[in-house]
Design a protein around this motif. Structure first.
Motif, PDB file in Angstrom:
ATOM      1  N   MET A   1      16.037  31.683  34.713  1.00  0.00           N
ATOM      2  CA  MET A   1      16.424  32.258  36.004  1.00  0.00           C
ATOM      3  C   MET A   1      16.988  31.183  36.927  1.00  0.00           C
ATOM      4  O   MET A   1      16.556  31.005  38.061  1.00  0.00           O
ATOM      5  N   ARG A   2      17.970  30.413  36.430  1.00  0.00           N
ATOM      6  CA  ARG A   2      18.534  29.304  37.198  1.00  0.00           C
ATOM      7  C   ARG A   2      19.283  29.754  38.447  1.00  0.00           C
ATOM      8  O   ARG A   2      19.544  28.952  39.336  1.00  0.00           O
ATOM      9  N   PHE A   3      19.628  31.047  38.518  1.00  0.00           N
ATOM     10  CA  PHE A   3      20.458  31.505  39.630  1.00  0.00           C
ATOM     11  C   PHE A   3      19.740  32.513  40.522  1.00  0.00           C
ATOM     12  O   PHE A   3      20.381  33.271  41.243  1.00  0.00           O
ATOM     13  N   GLN A   4      18.422  32.503  40.478  1.00  0.00           N
ATOM     14  CA  GLN A   4      17.660  33.375  41.357  1.00  0.00           C
ATOM     15  C   GLN A   4      18.022  33.086  42.809  1.00  0.00           C
ATOM     16  O   GLN A   4      17.987  31.935  43.259  1.00  0.00           O
ATOM     17  N   GLY A   5      18.424  34.114  43.554  1.00  0.00           N
ATOM     18  CA  GLY A   5      18.793  33.956  44.945  1.00  0.00           C
ATOM     19  C   GLY A   5      20.202  33.460  45.171  1.00  0.00           C
ATOM     20  O   GLY A   5      20.606  33.259  46.323  1.00  0.00           O
ATOM     21  N   ARG A   6      20.972  33.272  44.100  1.00  0.00           N
ATOM     22  CA  ARG A   6      22.347  32.804  44.210  1.00  0.00           C
ATOM     23  C   ARG A   6      23.326  33.959  44.099  1.00  0.00           C
ATOM     24  O   ARG A   6      23.033  34.985  43.486  1.00  0.00           O
ATOM     25  N   VAL A   7      24.485  33.769  44.718  1.00  0.00           N
ATOM     26  CA  VAL A   7      25.518  34.814  44.741  1.00  0.00           C
ATOM     27  C   VAL A   7      26.752  34.302  44.003  1.00  0.00           C
ATOM     28  O   VAL A   7      27.247  33.200  44.283  1.00  0.00           O
ATOM     29  N   VAL A   8      27.224  35.118  43.081  1.00  0.00           N
ATOM     30  CA  VAL A   8      28.320  34.738  42.195  1.00  0.00           C
ATOM     31  C   VAL A   8      29.418  35.782  42.263  1.00  0.00           C
ATOM     32  O   VAL A   8      29.143  36.989  42.223  1.00  0.00           O
ATOM     33  N   VAL A   9      30.669  35.335  42.343  1.00  0.00           N
ATOM     34  CA  VAL A   9      31.828  36.223  42.232  1.00  0.00           C
ATOM     35  C   VAL A   9      32.562  35.884  40.946  1.00  0.00           C
ATOM     36  O   VAL A   9      32.872  34.713  40.686  1.00  0.00           O
ATOM     37  N   VAL A  10      32.829  36.904  40.150  1.00  0.00           N
ATOM     38  CA  VAL A  10      33.579  36.737  38.906  1.00  0.00           C
ATOM     39  C   VAL A  10      34.807  37.631  38.965  1.00  0.00           C
ATOM     40  O   VAL A  10      34.678  38.859  39.082  1.00  0.00           O
ATOM     41  N   THR A  11      35.995  37.048  38.899  1.00  0.00           N
ATOM     42  CA  THR A  11      37.206  37.873  38.841  1.00  0.00           C
ATOM     43  C   THR A  11      37.521  38.184  37.385  1.00  0.00           C
ATOM     44  O   THR A  11      37.161  37.435  36.479  1.00  0.00           O
ATOM     45  N   GLY A  12      38.180  39.301  37.173  1.00  0.00           N
ATOM     46  CA  GLY A  12      38.402  39.759  35.808  1.00  0.00           C
ATOM     47  C   GLY A  12      37.090  40.100  35.130  1.00  0.00           C
ATOM     48  O   GLY A  12      36.921  39.928  33.922  1.00  0.00           O
ATOM     49  N   GLY A  13      36.149  40.614  35.921  1.00  0.00           N
ATOM     50  CA  GLY A  13      34.794  40.831  35.427  1.00  0.00           C
ATOM     51  C   GLY A  13      34.568  42.110  34.654  1.00  0.00           C
ATOM     52  O   GLY A  13      33.455  42.342  34.179  1.00  0.00           O
ATOM     53  N   ALA A  14      35.599  42.922  34.500  1.00  0.00           N
ATOM     54  CA  ALA A  14      35.416  44.223  33.862  1.00  0.00           C
ATOM     55  C   ALA A  14      35.489  44.175  32.349  1.00  0.00           C
ATOM     56  O   ALA A  14      35.147  45.159  31.680  1.00  0.00           O
ATOM     57  N   SER A  15      35.946  43.055  31.783  1.00  0.00           N
ATOM     58  CA  SER A  15      36.084  42.999  30.325  1.00  0.00           C
ATOM     59  C   SER A  15      36.126  41.556  29.856  1.00  0.00           C
ATOM     60  O   SER A  15      36.232  40.618  30.659  1.00  0.00           O
ATOM     61  N   GLY A  16      36.040  41.369  28.559  1.00  0.00           N
ATOM     62  CA  GLY A  16      36.245  40.070  27.932  1.00  0.00           C
ATOM     63  C   GLY A  16      35.330  38.983  28.453  1.00  0.00           C
ATOM     64  O   GLY A  16      34.126  39.161  28.643  1.00  0.00           O
ATOM     65  N   GLN A  17      35.920  37.807  28.682  1.00  0.00           N
ATOM     66  CA  GLN A  17      35.146  36.651  29.114  1.00  0.00           C
ATOM     67  C   GLN A  17      34.482  36.888  30.464  1.00  0.00           C
ATOM     68  O   GLN A  17      33.365  36.420  30.710  1.00  0.00           O
ATOM     69  N   GLY A  18      35.167  37.602  31.353  1.00  0.00           N
ATOM     70  CA  GLY A  18      34.596  37.885  32.660  1.00  0.00           C
ATOM     71  C   GLY A  18      33.371  38.765  32.573  1.00  0.00           C
ATOM     72  O   GLY A  18      32.353  38.493  33.235  1.00  0.00           O
ATOM     73  N   GLU A  19      33.446  39.807  31.782  1.00  0.00           N
ATOM     74  CA  GLU A  19      32.287  40.696  31.625  1.00  0.00           C
ATOM     75  C   GLU A  19      31.105  39.944  31.034  1.00  0.00           C
ATOM     76  O   GLU A  19      29.962  40.066  31.525  1.00  0.00           O
TER      77      GLU A  19
END
Length: 251
Positions: free
Chosen positions: A1-19
């Motif tokens: 759980m290294r990212f507990q409380g962290r906020v991440v934005v991923v573009t192209g997140g609907a498929s492939g590497q982004g998903e």
């Protein structure tokens, strides 16, 4: 759980590497904004991981700015941006080889706008929020074509080469402010973008045989690198250009 409380934005997140990266960040405890021009796909992934979908065309600065504003308004901060959205050489987004003499101006403009400008605008609007919050990590997704001479796909290669150069200068400009910027250069990865190139089993085998590991990669292998680069385990990695290509660039 290294990212507990962290906020991440991923573009192209609907498929492939982004998903795959959205899912791994969420599994590590992050609040994830799944951004994609495919609104239905973004909603599907966000629903699965308990994230927030956001429909965005990264070629438009106003929409990228709105995406970053949404993340900060919804979750109160921004810690990580994975600039992953990209297209190949055709209007469908799939990859197609074409030299510069065979590339129409509108195709050139679209590829540069999505693959290079889109990442630049993401950085432009994310960096001030990260600096204000005490720091953050940006991971840009380029291509092995950005660092190795591969005939054809000239517009795609130019855009991804720009991503590599952009990564380096941003790392220098903003490292002292606590913002690390690194770049992944994937080789051939089994994603929808290259689906037309690997749907034939013989073609897929030939692509795999071209690497020292004798196979093509999968999206999870990119996701694990992206999550590592965003984590505190990579706290002294800044301005790195990392091939993830099964050793192809070592040939």
């Amino acid at each position: 759980m290294r990212f507990q409380g962290r906020v991440v934005v991923v573009t192209g997140g609907a498929s492939g590497q982004g998903e795959a990266t959205c899912r791994l960040f969420a599994a590590e405890g992050a609040q994830v904004v799944v951004a994609d021009w495919n609104a239905d796909g973004a909603a599907r992934v966000a629903r699965d991981i308990g994230g927030a979908p956001f429909a965005v065309d990264v070629a438009k600065e106003s929409e990228v700015a709105a995406m970053i504003d949404f993340a900060c308004t919804r979750f109160g901060r921004l810690d990580v941006l994975f600039n992953n959205a990209g297209v190949g050489h055709s209007a469908t987004g799939q990859f197609r080889m074409a030299s510069i003499v065979d590339t129409p101006e509108d195709a050139w403009d679209s590829i540069i706008a999505i693959n290079l400008k889109g990442q630049a605008m993401g950085c432009k609007h994310a960096i001030p929020r990260m600096v204000a919050g005490g720091g953050g990590a940006i991971i840009n997704n380029a291509s092995i074509m950005a660092i190795a001479g591969v005939p054809g796909a000239d517009a795609y290669t130019a855009a991804k080469g720009g991503v590599v150069a952009l990564t380096r200068v941003l790392a220098v400009d903003w490292g002292a402010k606590g913002v690390r910027v690194n770049c992944i250069c994937p080789g051939t990865i089994a994603t929808p973008m290259v689906g037309n190139l690997i749907e034939d089993p013989e073609a897929r085998q030939r692509l795999g045989e071209s690497t020292p590991m004798k196979r093509i990669g999968d999206s999870d292998e990119i996701a694990r690198v992206a999550v590592f680069l965003a984590s505190s385990d990579a706290s002294y990695i800044n301005g790195a250009i990392i091939p993830v290509d099964g050793g192809w660039s070592a040939l």
